[in-house]
Design an enzyme around this catalytic site. Sequence first.
Site, PDB file in Angstrom:
ATOM      1  N   ASN A   1       0.833  -1.203   0.000  1.00  0.00           N
ATOM      2  CA  ASN A   1       0.000   0.000   0.000  1.00  0.00           C
ATOM      3  C   ASN A   1       0.870   1.258   0.000  1.00  0.00           C
ATOM      4  OD1 ASN A   1       0.621  -0.642   2.823  1.00  0.00           O
ATOM      5  ND2 ASN A   1      -0.881   0.889   3.422  1.00  0.00           N
TER       6      ASN A   1
ATOM      7  N   GLU B   1       0.456   5.470   0.791  1.00  0.00           N
ATOM      8  CA  GLU B   1      -0.353   6.596   1.259  1.00  0.00           C
ATOM      9  C   GLU B   1       0.195   7.902   0.693  1.00  0.00           C
ATOM     10  OE1 GLU B   1      -1.666   4.649   5.531  1.00  0.00           O
ATOM     11  OE2 GLU B   1      -0.325   6.358   5.529  1.00  0.00           O
TER      12      GLU B   1
ATOM     13  N   CYS C   1      -4.532   0.865  -1.894  1.00  0.00           N
ATOM     14  CA  CYS C   1      -4.306  -0.409  -1.203  1.00  0.00           C
ATOM     15  C   CYS C   1      -3.351  -1.304  -1.991  1.00  0.00           C
ATOM     16  CB  CYS C   1      -5.623  -1.144  -1.028  1.00  0.00           C
ATOM     17  SG  CYS C   1      -6.869  -0.253  -0.081  1.00  0.00           S
TER      18      CYS C   1
ATOM     19  N   GLU D   1      -3.595  -4.482  -2.587  1.00  0.00           N
ATOM     20  CA  GLU D   1      -4.287  -5.394  -3.483  1.00  0.00           C
ATOM     21  C   GLU D   1      -4.593  -4.744  -4.828  1.00  0.00           C
ATOM     22  OE1 GLU D   1      -4.918  -4.614  -0.236  1.00  0.00           O
ATOM     23  OE2 GLU D   1      -6.520  -5.924   0.491  1.00  0.00           O
TER      24      GLU D   1
ATOM     25  N   CYS E   1     -10.600  -4.282   1.816  1.00  0.00           N
ATOM     26  CA  CYS E   1     -11.677  -3.298   1.903  1.00  0.00           C
ATOM     27  C   CYS E   1     -12.691  -3.558   0.785  1.00  0.00           C
ATOM     28  CB  CYS E   1     -11.097  -1.881   1.807  1.00  0.00           C
ATOM     29  SG  CYS E   1     -10.529  -1.424   0.156  1.00  0.00           S
TER      30      CYS E   1
ATOM     31  N   CYS F   1     -11.341  -2.984  -2.814  1.00  0.00           N
ATOM     32  CA  CYS F   1     -10.467  -4.080  -3.246  1.00  0.00           C
ATOM     33  C   CYS F   1     -11.279  -5.320  -3.586  1.00  0.00           C
ATOM     34  CB  CYS F   1      -9.425  -4.401  -2.177  1.00  0.00           C
ATOM     35  SG  CYS F   1      -8.135  -3.147  -2.066  1.00  0.00           S
TER      36      CYS F   1
END
Length: 151
Positions: A61, A63, A72, A74, A107, A110
């Site tokens: 991930n 940010e 993310c 994934e 999430c 994802c």
Amino acid sequence: MKKTYSFSYETHSLPEEPAPEDAVLVGHARRAAEAAHAPFSGYRVGAAARLESGRIVTAANQESEAFPAGLCAERILLFAHMTSAPEDRITALAIASVPDTAECYPCGGCRQVMLDVMKRQGAPYRIIMSSGRSVTVVYSPADLLPFPFGL
């Protein structure tokens, strides 16, 4: 009309119970999490996918100060893979996090992208969600998203 949704899944203790190839994939995801850029949340996530060719690809991930511009692990992995080698289908996807006290579940965004990739490649793939002590395995992205968005 009342309906019921159910699915099968596996749970295993680490490191002894999961299939060796699953433990290896979780290890790749865990190492990928170490490379995450998460200065704001401190929650580093790694993803590792095994492809039909046997190759393993990873992502972490990222940010951004311009929240919510991060992404993310994934989705980074799936978008990059579907851009670079979509013919080499994904057979399994492992997710791990640091800290790893709880299993790392994807999430909603994802989950939708995982389902989109399954549709694009024409085959389901297993998802291995791990903590430092256990894994939960589902057999298809559809297991995680019973009511997907669709056009």
